[in-house]
Design a protein around this motif. Structure first.
Motif, short mmCIF file in Angstrom:
data_model
loop_
_atom_site.label_atom_id
_atom_site.label_comp_id
_atom_site.label_asym_id
_atom_site.label_seq_id
_atom_site.Cartn_x
_atom_site.Cartn_y
_atom_site.Cartn_z
N UNK A 195 0.85 -1.20 0.00
CA UNK A 195 0.00 0.00 0.00
C UNK A 195 0.88 1.25 0.00
N UNK A 196 1.98 1.20 0.80
CA UNK A 196 2.89 2.33 0.84
C UNK A 196 3.54 2.57 -0.52
N UNK A 237 3.52 15.82 0.53
CA UNK A 237 3.42 15.40 1.93
C UNK A 237 2.80 14.00 2.01
N UNK A 238 1.87 13.71 1.08
CA UNK A 238 1.26 12.38 1.07
C UNK A 238 2.30 11.32 0.70
N UNK A 239 3.26 11.69 -0.15
CA UNK A 239 4.34 10.76 -0.47
C UNK A 239 5.13 10.43 0.80
N UNK A 240 5.40 11.48 1.61
CA UNK A 240 6.12 11.24 2.86
C UNK A 240 5.31 10.33 3.78
N UNK A 241 3.97 10.54 3.82
CA UNK A 241 3.13 9.68 4.66
C UNK A 241 3.22 8.23 4.20
N UNK A 242 3.25 8.01 2.87
CA UNK A 242 3.36 6.64 2.35
C UNK A 242 4.69 6.02 2.78
N UNK A 243 5.75 6.84 2.79
CA UNK A 243 7.06 6.31 3.19
C UNK A 243 7.02 5.90 4.67
N UNK A 280 -6.87 -1.57 10.34
CA UNK A 280 -5.68 -0.83 9.91
C UNK A 280 -5.61 -0.66 8.40
N UNK A 281 -5.94 -1.73 7.65
CA UNK A 281 -5.77 -1.66 6.20
C UNK A 281 -6.69 -0.61 5.56
N UNK A 282 -8.00 -0.54 5.92
CA UNK A 282 -8.81 0.54 5.35
C UNK A 282 -8.30 1.92 5.73
N UNK A 283 -7.78 2.08 6.97
CA UNK A 283 -7.21 3.37 7.34
C UNK A 283 -6.04 3.72 6.44
N UNK A 284 -5.19 2.70 6.15
CA UNK A 284 -4.02 2.96 5.30
C UNK A 284 -4.47 3.38 3.91
N UNK A 285 -5.53 2.72 3.39
CA UNK A 285 -6.04 3.15 2.08
C UNK A 285 -6.62 4.54 2.15
N UNK A 286 -7.26 4.85 3.29
CA UNK A 286 -7.83 6.18 3.45
C UNK A 286 -6.75 7.25 3.40
N UNK A 287 -5.58 6.95 3.99
CA UNK A 287 -4.47 7.91 3.96
C UNK A 287 -4.10 8.23 2.52
N UNK A 288 -4.13 7.22 1.64
CA UNK A 288 -3.71 7.45 0.26
C UNK A 288 -4.80 8.07 -0.60
N UNK A 289 -6.07 7.70 -0.35
CA UNK A 289 -7.11 8.01 -1.32
C UNK A 289 -8.07 9.11 -0.88
N UNK A 290 -7.96 9.57 0.37
CA UNK A 290 -8.90 10.59 0.83
C UNK A 290 -8.62 11.90 0.10
N UNK A 291 -9.72 12.55 -0.37
CA UNK A 291 -9.52 13.80 -1.11
C UNK A 291 -9.10 14.94 -0.20
N UNK A 292 -9.63 14.93 1.03
CA UNK A 292 -9.27 15.97 1.98
C UNK A 292 -7.97 15.57 2.66
N UNK A 293 -6.88 16.29 2.34
CA UNK A 293 -5.58 15.78 2.76
C UNK A 293 -5.36 15.96 4.26
#
Lengths: 183, 204
Positions: free
Chosen positions: A98-99, A110-116, B27-40
């Motif tokens: 996922x990362x 910043x989102x790239x840093x979060x993925x790292x 945890x996994x849906x939260x991780x996807x949320x970090x990547x895909x949420x429009x509101x950063x």
């Protein structure tokens, strides 16, 4: 209100949960009777889930719902009934993947840093699982994880400072607009 | 008595499995949320959920010290820094129209899937010398002891690295005068204003 995409999502979620439940109860075993290694059932079930996910995406389901359902279904199919160490390693591999996905596709720096950070955390899960199941006497994995924690904190500080400096110069954090080093 | 204790160990074993899957499903849906949420900004706060879930995994693995360190450093410290950086770089709190670059979605998904399958095959193909003995209850003592004896040199290096990173981050984020484009524009505007005023004075 009840649009086509959401009905596709609901159908996909239902099919995947049915598949996973059937897999957990062992009903799918006759389907893959030709193979005699246990891990191949897992991989076949995962391939099925991936194909269904691609179908649902092509039929108009939203990407987040498809990705979350597909990855969770694949994760349960791959890790169910395995040893605890392998379960933890599989979860860590999933988080790492996922990362990687987020690091390569994100638009915001910043989102790239979060993925790292996510990838570093996945590695930490690996090390702590090893220290629990392979090396319980001297918990060397946990010590490695502590060092990774330190380096991750330093990386976050420096990375965010770089992002701030870039923002001050370019007035944006869009990854696609950083082309100063391109020629 | 023996039956009861056997039952208890069995129950705790299954309990650990169910707790593991519960934490993973959160945890996994939260991780996807970090990547895909429009509101950063919301994505930044979802990061707390991911790190909290990982700290729960550490508790399941009986690494209490690391679980607490994870909560303090990641879920509070790094997330706070990330959210502050988000607010500094996105002052109008705009929502991204698309959080990910469209041209890279399909290749990244393909690479991610292949990577995951490859990692899983590698994990399965290896026979990990599984050690079923329980973790010693005073593993925090062991960690502290080995950090100050066997791993003393890396420990010192880590402190130096932290110091250098601290100074470097301050140096990088410091506002340098006359360096950035915005500053130069500002200065040019000011000089233009001053020269116009001077012309006006001369005319009068």
């Amino acid at each position: 209100m009840w649009s086509k995409s959401s009905s596709v999502v609901v159908a996909y979620v239902a099919v995947i949960s049915f598949l996973v439940c059937a897999y957990m109860c062992g009903y799918l075993t006759p389907l893959f009777a030709g193979m005699n290694i246990h891990s191949d059932y897992n991989l076949c079930c995962t391939a099925l889930i991936l194909v269904l996910g691609a179908l649902a995406y092509l039929m108009g389901a939203g990407l987040p719902a498809v990705m979350i359902t597909g990855s969770l279904g694949a994760f349960i199919a791959l890790s169910w009934g395995q040893e605890p160490l392998i379960r933890y390693l599989t979860l860590s591999a999933l988080l790492f993947t996922i990362g990687v996905y987020g690091m390569t596709t994100s638009r915001n720096a910043v989102r790239v840093l979060m993925s790292i950070e996510l990838m570093l955390n996945a590695v930490n899960i690996n090390l702590v699982a090893f220290s629990r199941y392979v090396d319980p006497g001297f918990v060397r994995g946990q010590i490695f994880a502590i060092f990774i924690l330190t380096v991750a904190a330093a990386e976050a500080a420096v990375g965010l400072a770089i992002v701030l400096a870039i923002y001050r110069n370019a007035q944006t954090v869009d990854m696609e607009k950083f082309n100063l080093l391109k020629w | 008595m023996g039956d009861l204790s056997e039952l208890a160990t069995l129950a705790s074993k299954h309990m650990e499995t169910w707790l593991f899957y519960l934490v993973a499903l959160i945890t996994v849906p939260f991780a996807f949320g970090v990547l895909l949420d429009r509101n950063i900004i919301r994505a930044g706060f979802l990061l707390i959920g991911v790190f909290g879930g990982i700290s729960a995994l550490f508790l399941l693995l009986q690494a209490q010290f690391l679980a607490m360190a994870q909560l303090m450093i990641y879920a509070v410290g790094i997330t706070l820094v990330v959210v502050i950086a988000l607010m500094l770089t996105n002052p109008r709190m705009e929502e991204d129209k698309s959080p990910s670059i469209p041209a890279q979605k399909a290749p990244a998904a393909l690479v991610g899937t292949l990577l995951f399958i490859a990692l899983y095959m590698a994990i399965l193909s290896e026979g990990w010398g599984n050690n079923s003995e329980a973790l010693s209850p005073d593993n925090i003592t062991i960690i502290g002891y080995s950090l100050l004896t066997h791993y003393a040199l890396p420990f010192e290096f880590a402190s130096i690295l932290l110091l250098i990173a601290l100074v470097g981050a301050v140096m990088l984020a410091k506002h340098d005068h006359f360096n950035s484009k915005a500053d130069i524009d500002e200065i040019e505007e000011e000089t233009k204003e001053i020269s116009e005023r001077n012309e006006h004075v001369v005319k009068v």
